[in-house]
Design a protein around this motif. Structure first.
Motif, PDB file in Angstrom:
ATOM      1  N   ASP A  20      -4.335   6.056 -68.839  1.00 17.98           N
ATOM      2  CA  ASP A  20      -4.368   6.310 -70.273  1.00 17.98           C
ATOM      3  C   ASP A  20      -4.547   7.804 -70.559  1.00 17.98           C
ATOM      4  O   ASP A  20      -3.840   8.368 -71.399  1.00 17.98           O
ATOM      5  N   THR A  21      -5.453   8.439 -69.851  1.00 19.20           N
ATOM      6  CA  THR A  21      -5.691   9.877 -70.043  1.00 19.20           C
ATOM      7  C   THR A  21      -4.443  10.681 -69.703  1.00 19.20           C
ATOM      8  O   THR A  21      -4.031  11.566 -70.461  1.00 19.20           O
ATOM      9  N   TYR A  22      -3.827  10.376 -68.560  1.00 17.55           N
ATOM     10  CA  TYR A  22      -2.635  11.128 -68.168  1.00 17.55           C
ATOM     11  C   TYR A  22      -1.465  10.819 -69.096  1.00 17.55           C
ATOM     12  O   TYR A  22      -0.661  11.698 -69.408  1.00 17.55           O
ATOM     13  N   SER A  23      -1.384   9.591 -69.574  1.00 16.45           N
ATOM     14  CA  SER A  23      -0.338   9.222 -70.522  1.00 16.45           C
ATOM     15  C   SER A  23      -0.443  10.066 -71.792  1.00 16.45           C
ATOM     16  O   SER A  23       0.564  10.529 -72.344  1.00 16.45           O
ATOM     17  N   THR A  25      -1.735  13.060 -71.955  1.00 20.36           N
ATOM     18  CA  THR A  25      -1.306  14.412 -71.566  1.00 20.36           C
ATOM     19  C   THR A  25       0.215  14.513 -71.610  1.00 20.36           C
ATOM     20  O   THR A  25       0.772  15.472 -72.152  1.00 20.36           O
ATOM     21  N   ILE A  26       0.880  13.520 -71.051  1.00 23.52           N
ATOM     22  CA  ILE A  26       2.349  13.498 -71.052  1.00 23.52           C
ATOM     23  C   ILE A  26       2.874  13.523 -72.482  1.00 23.52           C
ATOM     24  O   ILE A  26       3.771  14.292 -72.813  1.00 23.52           O
ATOM     25  N   GLU A  27       2.298  12.676 -73.328  1.00 22.23           N
ATOM     26  CA  GLU A  27       2.765  12.608 -74.717  1.00 22.23           C
ATOM     27  C   GLU A  27       2.535  13.930 -75.444  1.00 22.23           C
ATOM     28  O   GLU A  27       3.397  14.404 -76.186  1.00 22.23           O
ATOM     29  N   HIS A  28       1.399  14.550 -75.201  1.00 22.91           N
ATOM     30  CA  HIS A  28       1.089  15.831 -75.845  1.00 22.91           C
ATOM     31  C   HIS A  28       2.048  16.928 -75.380  1.00 22.91           C
ATOM     32  O   HIS A  28       2.527  17.725 -76.186  1.00 22.91           O
ATOM     33  N   GLU A  29       2.334  16.961 -74.075  1.00 21.54           N
ATOM     34  CA  GLU A  29       3.169  18.024 -73.519  1.00 21.54           C
ATOM     35  C   GLU A  29       4.662  17.816 -73.748  1.00 21.54           C
ATOM     36  O   GLU A  29       5.411  18.779 -73.857  1.00 21.54           O
ATOM     37  N   SER A  30       5.100  16.559 -73.802  1.00 20.77           N
ATOM     38  CA  SER A  30       6.544  16.310 -73.862  1.00 20.77           C
ATOM     39  C   SER A  30       7.003  15.615 -75.134  1.00 20.77           C
ATOM     40  O   SER A  30       8.195  15.576 -75.415  1.00 20.77           O
ATOM     41  N   GLY A  31       6.076  14.998 -75.870  1.00 19.32           N
ATOM     42  CA  GLY A  31       6.465  14.213 -77.030  1.00 19.32           C
ATOM     43  C   GLY A  31       7.007  12.849 -76.642  1.00 19.32           C
ATOM     44  O   GLY A  31       7.579  12.147 -77.474  1.00 19.32           O
TER      45      GLY A  31
END
Length: 157
Positions: A20-23, A25-31
């Motif tokens: 969940d945490t890494y997900s 991060t992915i959403e924040h960095e890539s949209g």
């Protein structure tokens, strides 16, 4: 509840929290959400344009879920769907240049530290971990399938 069950539950919760945490991060960095990025990565790795069904198999998601994700990605111009020339019933999925560009900038699907640690394990240890995780997923899936009719019955009432 047995100590082993408690230990397993704790480990599964830590895994879910890490994902969940890494997900996020992915959403924040890539949209992109993790499942969206997973589909785009799988699509990039295909030699020939796949169908949605083929993608669903590759990423272990249902075809309905994949179709919904593809709808959103297509609306953003990251992929294109078109009927196959040889069989008009088949719909093939391809990345657009915009999708490839976004993928080039996106973070990896798994944290680099995890990937390094996993790669450092011996082949037999990696195989054992993969087997154990696959078995846990299968056990959890069988519970989900067994619970599904009960949920449908209770919601219909």
């Amino acid at each position: 509840m047995s100590p082993d069950t408690l230990h397993l539950l704790g480990a599964l919760r830590r895994i879910a929290q890490s994902l969940d945490t890494y997900s996020k991060t992915i959403e924040h960095e890539s949209g992109l959400t993790l499942p969206q990025l997973l589909l785009l990565e799988a699509l990039r790795d295909e030699r020939e344009p796949p169908t949605a069904g083929r993608l669903a198999q590759r990423v272990s998601l249902t075809q309905g879920t994949v179709t919904s994700i593809l709808d959103r990605l297509e609306a953003r111009g990251l992929l294109r769907r078109a009927r196959a020339n040889d069989d008009r019933r088949r719909v093939l999925v391809t990345l657009t240049p915009r999708g490839r560009s976004l993928l080039a900038k996106a973070p990896p699907l798994m944290h680099a530290d995890f990937l390094r640690g996993f790669a450092a394990l011996g082949a037999s240890e990696r195989a054992g971990l993969l087997d154990a995780v696959d078995r846990i997923a299968a056990l959890m899936r069988s519970v989900d399938v067994a619970a599904a009719p009960q949920e449908q019955t209770s919601t219909a009432a």
